[in-house]
Write an enzyme that holds these catalytic residues in place. Structure first.
Site, mmCIF file in Angstrom:
data_model
loop_
_atom_site.group_PDB
_atom_site.id
_atom_site.type_symbol
_atom_site.label_atom_id
_atom_site.label_comp_id
_atom_site.label_asym_id
_atom_site.label_seq_id
_atom_site.Cartn_x
_atom_site.Cartn_y
_atom_site.Cartn_z
ATOM 1 N N PRO A 65 63.484 43.869 88.735
ATOM 2 C CA PRO A 65 64.619 44.579 88.127
ATOM 3 C C PRO A 65 64.408 46.086 87.976
ATOM 4 O O PRO A 65 65.343 46.854 88.143
ATOM 5 C CB PRO A 65 64.755 43.906 86.754
ATOM 6 C CG PRO A 65 64.205 42.546 86.951
ATOM 7 C CD PRO A 65 63.086 42.688 87.955
ATOM 8 N N GLU A 99 67.552 53.619 110.056
ATOM 9 C CA GLU A 99 66.785 54.472 109.148
ATOM 10 C C GLU A 99 65.527 55.005 109.836
ATOM 11 O O GLU A 99 65.168 56.168 109.691
ATOM 12 C CB GLU A 99 66.371 53.683 107.895
ATOM 13 C CG GLU A 99 67.506 53.407 106.930
ATOM 14 C CD GLU A 99 67.982 54.680 106.222
ATOM 15 O OE1 GLU A 99 67.254 55.706 106.239
ATOM 16 O OE2 GLU A 99 69.097 54.652 105.669
ATOM 17 N N GLU A 126 58.931 66.357 105.948
ATOM 18 C CA GLU A 126 57.550 66.153 105.579
ATOM 19 C C GLU A 126 57.071 64.751 105.900
ATOM 20 O O GLU A 126 56.685 64.007 104.995
ATOM 21 C CB GLU A 126 57.378 66.427 104.088
ATOM 22 C CG GLU A 126 57.465 67.906 103.776
ATOM 23 C CD GLU A 126 56.171 68.418 103.161
ATOM 24 O OE1 GLU A 126 55.097 68.147 103.744
ATOM 25 O OE2 GLU A 126 56.251 69.050 102.111
ATOM 26 N N GLY A 182 63.035 54.875 104.471
ATOM 27 C CA GLY A 182 64.011 53.829 104.165
ATOM 28 C C GLY A 182 65.295 54.426 103.642
ATOM 29 O O GLY A 182 65.422 55.645 103.496
ATOM 30 N N GLU A 195 64.863 58.981 110.401
ATOM 31 C CA GLU A 195 63.760 59.673 109.734
ATOM 32 C C GLU A 195 62.599 60.001 110.663
ATOM 33 O O GLU A 195 61.725 60.789 110.296
ATOM 34 C CB GLU A 195 63.249 58.836 108.549
ATOM 35 C CG GLU A 195 64.345 58.585 107.509
ATOM 36 C CD GLU A 195 63.776 58.399 106.103
ATOM 37 O OE1 GLU A 195 62.729 59.008 105.804
ATOM 38 O OE2 GLU A 195 64.371 57.637 105.336
#
Lengths: 222, 222
Positions: free
Chosen positions: B77, B56, B109, B40, B60
């Site tokens: 939060p 993303e 990785e 992400g 990745e």
DNA sequence: CCAAAAGTGTTAGGAGTACACCCATGG
DNA sequence: CCATGGGTGTACTCCTAACACTTTTGG
């Protein structure tokens, strides 16, 4: 990695006069001044999204303790013409008997609209309402959300009317009652509703039993 | 009304060795350095959430054109100890035949883990993966997402293995084939899979027909 | 001819749907 | 006694689940 504004918007549903209604507030300021929108506002630094949704709903409608569920998050770059705003949309359900709580509402121009007759909405709120309607219809068939739209005590006819209003079609009375009965989630009360004609048996939702039903995969097949 | 960081995180699933696997990347930097997390990153100013998720995932894993669906938005939060971060979680499905595309992956990785044997995950990512698994299991039963985990050409046994891996239980071969057959969404090919033993008929997913099925409310009853 | 996976039908039970009349009450 | 909504049962169809053997191939 720039930061963005984050809001929550809430589609509040209820049943009035056997029809599903959504609460809309009229906007006082641009953009979309004068148009209706669903209640919502910015998420604060120290509150979760759920908390923000509850707070906004309370501030704009003075309603608490409603069924509330996150719907989808809308994040098109220009959905708000002023700046980038990500909104986590929620929907909420309230029993029609609690509508009077709306009296002290903050938002001056809050109104219920039948979902069949919505006005033009600000931003992408029409898309949000449509999405909420779809989710509600689906969830009605395999969860107990329907009971959230009724007072604590209700008759089987009232329950059936909730299903009919949301699904948008008439259901067979005998089949409906048999299926509800098989689920064993209603507790008959020692009370009847005196309604001019033949009094109707009152029930309440016996949520305890529903946990077991869910484990067994027994659902609401309407 | 303060602004916040917004990310997208994607749980990428595939089937390997008849088991459902999720792709995880090992974090190189604090917080949670050395722990695994789902891929992400931050949403850019001029892209939608869907676009950010696709980007993303590509950056990745060098994977494109996968089935991708928004899951839920997490906004507690302090879910990121550094600062307030709202994350729109997605899940994605990729056919096992496309795993070699992972060769050029950016994240050094990245590893597949069976969903039954996940390591400790960074942030609240375990909650996200669990939520994705639940969604996937549900959607399997009333949509065609299952086909997204297969190559274009597949045998009925392979299809059944996808269902068994995700639902976590054995299915009856004859009942499974009858139900799939009734849906008429598979097109038999003029090819067989030569697999050492008796060759198996190959099929492909005939998506055209599925639109009509959805309109009629016909679903996948496993 | 053996091992391994492919392929194929029947039956019994449960759920869904369609359908019509009597009942209790207030006025 | 009439109007109104409350309340109830049956028959047919269809879907689901349980269940075992034959076929084809390679070695």
């Amino acid at each position: 990695m720039q930061e963005m504004k984050v809001t929550v918007d809430v589609v509040l549903f209820t049943i009035r006069a056997r029809a599903l209604h959504a609460l809309l507030v009229r906007r006082g300021v641009p953009p979309f001044a004068g148009q209706y929108a669903i209640p919502g506002g910015f998420v604060r630094r120290e509150e979760s999204l759920d908390e923000a949704a509850k707070r906004e709903l309370y501030e704009e409608t003075s309603v608490r303790d409603v069924y509330l569920e996150q719907l989808y998050t809308f994040g098109e770059p220009h959905r708000d013409p002023r700046s980038r705003v990500i909104t986590a949309a929620y929907y909420a359900l309230i029993g029609s008997e609690r509508l009077d709580l709306m009296a002290g509402a903050d938002a001056a121009e809050a109104r219920w609209f039948p979902t069949q007759e919505l006005p033009k909405l600000a931003f992408d709120h029409r898309k949000i309402v449509d999405y909420a309607l779809e989710r509600l219809r689906n969830k009605l068939e395999y969860t107990t959300v329907g009971f959230q739209l009724l007072p604590e005590k209700f008759t089987l006819t009232e329950l059936q009317e909730v299903y009919e209003a949301i699904l948008g079609k008439k259901l067979d009375k005998r089949n409906f009652r048999r299926k509800i009965g098989l689920l064993r989630i209603l507790k008959p009360l020692r009370e009847r509703r005196e309604t001019g004609r033949k009094p109707a048996q009152l029930f309440r939702f016996a949520a305890e039993r529903f946990v077991k039903l869910k484990e067994k995969g027994i659902l609401f097949p309407f």
